[in-house]
Motif scaffolding. Structure first.
Motif, PDB file in Angstrom:
ATOM      1  N   ASN A   6       0.799  -1.220   0.000  1.00  0.00           N
ATOM      2  CA  ASN A   6       0.000   0.000   0.000  1.00  0.00           C
ATOM      3  C   ASN A   6       0.837   1.279   0.000  1.00  0.00           C
ATOM      4  O   ASN A   6       0.297   2.371   0.094  1.00  0.00           O
ATOM      5  CB  ASN A   6      -0.954   0.008   1.193  1.00  0.00           C
ATOM      6  CG  ASN A   6      -2.087  -0.971   0.974  1.00  0.00           C
ATOM      7  OD1 ASN A   6      -2.804  -0.868  -0.008  1.00  0.00           O
ATOM      8  ND2 ASN A   6      -2.226  -1.922   1.869  1.00  0.00           N
ATOM      9  N   THR A 136      -1.828   3.348  -1.682  1.00  0.00           N
ATOM     10  CA  THR A 136      -1.822   3.497  -3.138  1.00  0.00           C
ATOM     11  C   THR A 136      -2.826   2.498  -3.716  1.00  0.00           C
ATOM     12  O   THR A 136      -3.194   1.516  -3.081  1.00  0.00           O
ATOM     13  CB  THR A 136      -0.418   3.227  -3.706  1.00  0.00           C
ATOM     14  OG1 THR A 136       0.009   1.918  -3.319  1.00  0.00           O
ATOM     15  CG2 THR A 136       0.577   4.256  -3.203  1.00  0.00           C
ATOM     16  N   SER A 137      -3.278   2.773  -4.938  1.00  0.00           N
ATOM     17  CA  SER A 137      -4.312   1.926  -5.543  1.00  0.00           C
ATOM     18  C   SER A 137      -3.743   0.581  -5.987  1.00  0.00           C
ATOM     19  O   SER A 137      -2.569   0.449  -6.310  1.00  0.00           O
ATOM     20  CB  SER A 137      -4.957   2.634  -6.730  1.00  0.00           C
ATOM     21  OG  SER A 137      -4.002   2.887  -7.733  1.00  0.00           O
TER      22      SER A 137
END
Length: 141
Positions: A6, A136-137
């Motif tokens: 992440n 983060t995606s």
């Protein structure tokens, strides 16, 4: 917590199918590091067929989106060295790394073969780290 997933965004900058059979430099896609505090380049080798080829690495940075202002990154803005990220014909199926901690928004990587007359399979990924916004995606956008 030991969460890396992440807190990074991987970017494919030299597709793994990129093979070069001469001494033409392989230039990566330009990395936009806006929103991240660091970039680590991961270089991947596949089969390196020429028995005397060497591959040098150059990291460049700049402020223009097309890197028309590209300059070689000074050593003090690298984590590791370009020399350690380089490789030879004997380094089939290996990974190398070099990091960037400078303040320019855009970076790119160039791999330059010398003495290469056969197929050299190369690839590279930029790992954007230290995001301003986390998580983060996944998958990366």
């Amino acid at each position: 917590m030991r969460d890396l997933l992440n807190n990074i965004t991987p970017v494919n900058i030299i597709p793994p199918s990129a093979a070069t059979s001469d001494n033409t430099a392989v230039v990566s896609a330009i990395v936009d590091s806006l929103g991240y505090g660091s970039v680590t380049f991961i270089l991947l080798t596949g089969s390196l067929a020429d028995a005397d080829a060497t591959f040098s690495v150059l990291v460049e940075h700049g402020d223009a989106a097309n890197l028309s202002d590209a300059l070689a990154v000074p050593d003090e803005l690298l984590v590791g060295t370009e020399a350690l990220a380089g490789f030879t014909f004997a380094d089939d199926n290996k990974a190398r790394k070099v990091g960037y901690v400078g303040g320019k928004r855009y970076q790119r990587l160039t791999i330059t073969p010398t003495g290469n007359a056969s197929a050299a399979n190369l690839g590279a990924v930029a790992i954007l780290g230290h995001p301003v916004n986390a998580p983060t995606s996944n998958p990366p956008a």
